[in-house]
Scaffold this active site. Structure first.
Site, PDB file in Angstrom:
ATOM      1  N   GLU A 195      -2.582  -8.753   3.123  1.00  0.00           N
ATOM      2  CA  GLU A 195      -2.952  -9.264   4.451  1.00  0.00           C
ATOM      3  C   GLU A 195      -4.445  -9.174   4.712  1.00  0.00           C
ATOM      4  OE1 GLU A 195      -2.396  -4.858   5.155  1.00  0.00           O
ATOM      5  OE2 GLU A 195      -1.573  -6.387   3.830  1.00  0.00           O
TER       6      GLU A 195
ATOM      7  N   CYS B 172       0.840  -1.195   0.000  1.00  0.00           N
ATOM      8  CA  CYS B 172       0.000   0.000   0.000  1.00  0.00           C
ATOM      9  C   CYS B 172       0.882   1.253   0.000  1.00  0.00           C
ATOM     10  CB  CYS B 172      -1.000  -0.033   1.155  1.00  0.00           C
ATOM     11  SG  CYS B 172      -2.345   1.171   0.946  1.00  0.00           S
TER      12      CYS B 172
ATOM     13  N   HIS C 253      -3.889  -4.611  -0.214  1.00  0.00           N
ATOM     14  CA  HIS C 253      -3.480  -5.204   1.059  1.00  0.00           C
ATOM     15  C   HIS C 253      -3.532  -6.730   0.977  1.00  0.00           C
ATOM     16  CE1 HIS C 253      -3.158  -1.630   3.642  1.00  0.00           C
ATOM     17  NE2 HIS C 253      -4.082  -1.119   2.848  1.00  0.00           N
TER      18      HIS C 253
END
Length: 201
Positions: A183, A79, A181
């Site tokens: 994650e 990001c 992202h």
């Protein structure tokens, strides 16, 4: 050991949680000794380009990260962390980035029907294959950003469509970036992190 760079970036807990889910030994650290001994580095980030670079400078991490990359340590920016890999950011004021990948970080243009920040799930289009791209074509990942990296085509690995063609993944040599992202992108994102860890071995 994978080191997640600690500079109060915001999304470190989720990155560490994802790596733990993969069974990866990871450490959140701003210690140069940890950074220089790491097999790979992850530079996360949520917030503004100038503030992030200022905090990295304040902690003495800019030159440390540059040296580690020069010595061959793979780096993944996530990001804002991806945006910092470029030469210049134009958020609030012109700010020098790491310069690992040629390009400028610009604001997403405002356009009817495309709110900024760009938030949500978008499908990926693979532009060129790298160690991180297998299996990503047409997979969806989660974006939250108001700025994008305007980089030469040679460094764009994956794109997504919004009000413009968004560089979703970029790389040069052993420096990689993901605008979305991983994650927060379920199994697809975990797969990308897993491939990065394998690359670092």
């Amino acid at each position: 050991m994978i080191v997640v760079i600690d500079y109060d970036a915001g999304n470190t807990a989720n990155v560490l949680r994802a790596l733990k889910k993969l069974g990866v030994q990871a450490l959140l650290s701003a210690d140069p000794d940890h950074i220089f001994s790491a097999k790979g580095l992850i530079l996360p980030g949520v917030g503004a380009f100038p503030a992030a670079m200022a905090e990295l400078e304040r902690r003495g991490l800019v030159e440390v990260i540059k040296q580690a990359v020069a010595e061959g340590t793979p780096l993944l920016g996530i990001c804002l962390g991806m945006q910092l890999l470029t030469e210049t950011g134009l958020e609030h004021q012109e700010t020098q980035g790491f310069g690992f990948i040629p390009g400028v970080c610009r604001q997403i243009p405002h356009q009817v029907g495309y709110p900024v920040p760009h938030m949500g799930w978008n499908a990926l289009e693979v532009e060129q294959e790298t160690a991180l791209t297998p299996g990503l074509e047409d997979q969806s990942v989660y974006f939250v950003h108001s700025y994008y990296t305007d980089v030469p085509k040679a460094y764009i690995d994956v794109t997504a469509q919004y009000s413009l063609t968004v560089p979703a993944m970029i790389h040069k040599d052993h420096v990689y970036g993901a605008q979305f992202h991983p994650e927060k992108s379920g199994d697809v994102g975990l797969g990308i992190l897993s491939k990065f860890v394998a690359l670092c071995q």
